[in-house]
Scaffold this motif. Structure first.
Motif, PDB file in Angstrom:
ATOM      1  N   GLU A   1       0.849  -1.188   0.000  1.00 46.10           N
ATOM      2  CA  GLU A   1       0.000   0.000   0.000  1.00 46.10           C
ATOM      3  C   GLU A   1       0.889   1.244   0.000  1.00 46.10           C
ATOM      4  N   ILE A   2       0.409   2.285  -0.645  1.00 48.32           N
ATOM      5  CA  ILE A   2       1.070   3.581  -0.616  1.00 48.32           C
ATOM      6  C   ILE A   2       0.025   4.608  -0.202  1.00 48.32           C
ATOM      7  N   SER A   3       0.366   5.417   0.794  1.00 49.40           N
ATOM      8  CA  SER A   3      -0.570   6.437   1.262  1.00 49.40           C
ATOM      9  C   SER A   3       0.064   7.814   1.184  1.00 49.40           C
ATOM     10  N   GLU A   4      -0.798   8.805   1.073  1.00 42.47           N
ATOM     11  CA  GLU A   4      -0.376  10.198   0.985  1.00 42.47           C
ATOM     12  C   GLU A   4      -1.139  10.997   2.035  1.00 42.47           C
ATOM     13  N   GLU A   5      -0.407  11.565   3.007  1.00 39.10           N
ATOM     14  CA  GLU A   5      -1.013  12.322   4.104  1.00 39.10           C
ATOM     15  C   GLU A   5      -2.113  11.515   4.800  1.00 39.10           C
ATOM     16  N   GLY A   6      -1.851  10.235   5.020  1.00 43.27           N
ATOM     17  CA  GLY A   6      -2.775   9.370   5.734  1.00 43.27           C
ATOM     18  C   GLY A   6      -3.871   8.762   4.892  1.00 43.27           C
ATOM     19  N   PHE A   7      -3.946   9.128   3.611  1.00 46.07           N
ATOM     20  CA  PHE A   7      -4.988   8.608   2.711  1.00 46.07           C
ATOM     21  C   PHE A   7      -4.367   7.576   1.774  1.00 46.07           C
ATOM     22  N   THR A   8      -4.911   6.361   1.770  1.00 46.52           N
ATOM     23  CA  THR A   8      -4.358   5.285   0.946  1.00 46.52           C
ATOM     24  C   THR A   8      -4.718   5.508  -0.520  1.00 46.52           C
ATOM     25  N   VAL A   9      -3.714   5.700  -1.359  1.00 46.56           N
ATOM     26  CA  VAL A   9      -3.965   5.948  -2.780  1.00 46.56           C
ATOM     27  C   VAL A   9      -3.741   4.703  -3.633  1.00 46.56           C
ATOM     28  N   ILE A  10      -2.922   3.764  -3.146  1.00 51.26           N
ATOM     29  CA  ILE A  10      -2.655   2.526  -3.879  1.00 51.26           C
ATOM     30  C   ILE A  10      -2.761   1.352  -2.923  1.00 51.26           C
ATOM     31  N   GLN A  11      -3.493   0.323  -3.333  1.00 54.35           N
ATOM     32  CA  GLN A  11      -3.510  -0.958  -2.644  1.00 54.35           C
ATOM     33  C   GLN A  11      -3.269  -2.049  -3.676  1.00 54.35           C
ATOM     34  N   CYS A  12      -2.488  -3.039  -3.345  1.00 55.93           N
ATOM     35  CA  CYS A  12      -2.321  -4.129  -4.297  1.00 55.93           C
ATOM     36  C   CYS A  12      -2.088  -5.454  -3.574  1.00 55.93           C
ATOM     37  N   GLU A  13      -2.681  -6.490  -4.126  1.00 57.69           N
ATOM     38  CA  GLU A  13      -2.476  -7.863  -3.676  1.00 57.69           C
ATOM     39  C   GLU A  13      -1.602  -8.534  -4.728  1.00 57.69           C
ATOM     40  N   ILE A  14      -0.527  -9.170  -4.287  1.00 55.82           N
ATOM     41  CA  ILE A  14       0.453  -9.729  -5.211  1.00 55.82           C
ATOM     42  C   ILE A  14       0.476 -11.246  -5.096  1.00 55.82           C
ATOM     43  N   SER A  15       0.496 -11.915  -6.243  1.00 53.34           N
ATOM     44  CA  SER A  15       0.551 -13.374  -6.278  1.00 53.34           C
ATOM     45  C   SER A  15       1.637 -13.823  -7.256  1.00 53.34           C
ATOM     46  N   ASN A  16       2.029 -15.077  -7.116  1.00 54.82           N
ATOM     47  CA  ASN A  16       3.038 -15.691  -7.999  1.00 54.82           C
ATOM     48  C   ASN A  16       4.345 -14.897  -8.033  1.00 54.82           C
ATOM     49  N   PHE A  17       4.706 -14.296  -6.896  1.00 51.48           N
ATOM     50  CA  PHE A  17       5.933 -13.502  -6.849  1.00 51.48           C
ATOM     51  C   PHE A  17       7.146 -14.416  -6.875  1.00 51.48           C
ATOM     52  N   ALA A  18       8.080 -14.116  -7.771  1.00 49.17           N
ATOM     53  CA  ALA A  18       9.317 -14.888  -7.880  1.00 49.17           C
ATOM     54  C   ALA A  18      10.466 -13.936  -8.122  1.00 49.17           C
ATOM     55  N   MET A  19      11.593 -14.185  -7.477  1.00 50.12           N
ATOM     56  CA  MET A  19      12.740 -13.306  -7.647  1.00 50.12           C
ATOM     57  C   MET A  19      13.958 -14.082  -8.119  1.00 50.12           C
ATOM     58  N   THR A  20      14.837 -13.378  -8.805  1.00 56.73           N
ATOM     59  CA  THR A  20      16.122 -13.916  -9.225  1.00 56.73           C
ATOM     60  C   THR A  20      17.209 -13.141  -8.503  1.00 56.73           C
ATOM     61  N   LEU A  21      18.092 -13.833  -7.791  1.00 54.78           N
ATOM     62  CA  LEU A  21      19.188 -13.188  -7.089  1.00 54.78           C
ATOM     63  C   LEU A  21      20.414 -13.116  -7.972  1.00 54.78           C
ATOM     64  N   SER A  22      21.220 -12.100  -7.745  1.00 52.69           N
ATOM     65  CA  SER A  22      22.428 -11.929  -8.558  1.00 52.69           C
ATOM     66  C   SER A  22      23.332 -13.155  -8.479  1.00 52.69           C
ATOM     67  N   SER A  23      23.360 -13.806  -7.314  1.00 57.21           N
ATOM     68  CA  SER A  23      24.233 -14.962  -7.139  1.00 57.21           C
ATOM     69  C   SER A  23      23.758 -16.176  -7.921  1.00 57.21           C
ATOM     70  N   GLU A  24      22.498 -16.149  -8.411  1.00 58.05           N
ATOM     71  CA  GLU A  24      21.963 -17.275  -9.160  1.00 58.05           C
ATOM     72  C   GLU A  24      22.243 -17.162 -10.648  1.00 58.05           C
ATOM     73  N   GLN A  25      22.757 -16.023 -11.086  1.00 59.98           N
ATOM     74  CA  GLN A  25      22.985 -15.819 -12.516  1.00 59.98           C
ATOM     75  C   GLN A  25      24.337 -16.345 -12.936  1.00 59.98           C
TER      76      GLN A  25
END
Length: 201
Positions: free
Chosen positions: A177-201
């Protein structure tokens, strides 16, 4: 690789001193491991379901995203149906939407120019570099690590704040979530998140 991460890790130790709330040392230990992953991350991908609140206007949409530390970020809208397939390319601070060759600007949500399409890079920046004002382990059916980032000179509810929820086991970003002066302007639910680390390349 370890030499490149030396300076960020020093900054990480300083940031941990700001964490507090429920969970105590357990939350701080989880945070240290997760931030280490995001500092080393060279790329990630996933799906996000967004709500962007402009006050008098509220929009919801789905996005498939691929972020790269070196190179552009690509987002593809999956919902609503009438804009599915629209792609956004984010590179060097520039954001444009493309649809059948037509480029469209996205409207800002705050005075700094944050737009809904910029939300994924903004949340990842909080995860990697944001000043961690609070961090807690939240119990429940699926425990999460809840982080709140804000300028260290401001109080809760002032300025721009970023809130992130991670899996304490995998480090996957689950919600933001991102809020501005206490008011939430962005909400997001994230799924299937996958990351690649530099050490894996």
């Amino acid at each position: 690789m370890k030499k490149r991460l030396c300076a960020p890790m020093i900054a990480l130790v300083l940031l941990l001193a700001a964490c507090g709330g429920g969970g105590g040392n357990e939350a701080e230990e989880a945070l240290a491991g997760i931030r280490g992953q995001y500092l080393e991350m060279s790329a990630c991908s996933g799906h996000a379901d967004f709500t962007a609140d402009y006050g008098q206007r509220v929009y919801t949409y789905g996005v498939d995203f691929t972020w790269r530390r070196e190179g552009e970020t690509l987002l593809t809208l999956t919902a609503p149906e009438n804009v599915a397939g629209t792609t956004a390319h984010i590179s060097a601070g520039e954001t444009v939407l493309e649809y059948d060759g037509v480029m469209v600007e996205t409207g800002p949500l705050n005075l700094a120019g944050l737009s809904p399409i910029d939300a994924i890079p903004a949340l990842l920046a909080y995860a990697r570099e944001g000043f961690m004002a609070e961090c807690t382990l939240e119990e429940g059916e699926s425990p999460t690590l809840h982080l709140i980032c804000r300028d260290p000179e401001t109080q809760p509810g002032e300025g721009t704040e970023g809130e992130l929820w991670f899996s304490p086991e995998t480090g996957a970003l689950l919600r933001g979530e991102i809020s501005e002066e206490g008011f939430t302007v962005i909400q997001c639910e994230i799924s299937n998140f996958a990351m690649t680390l530099s050490s894996e390349q």
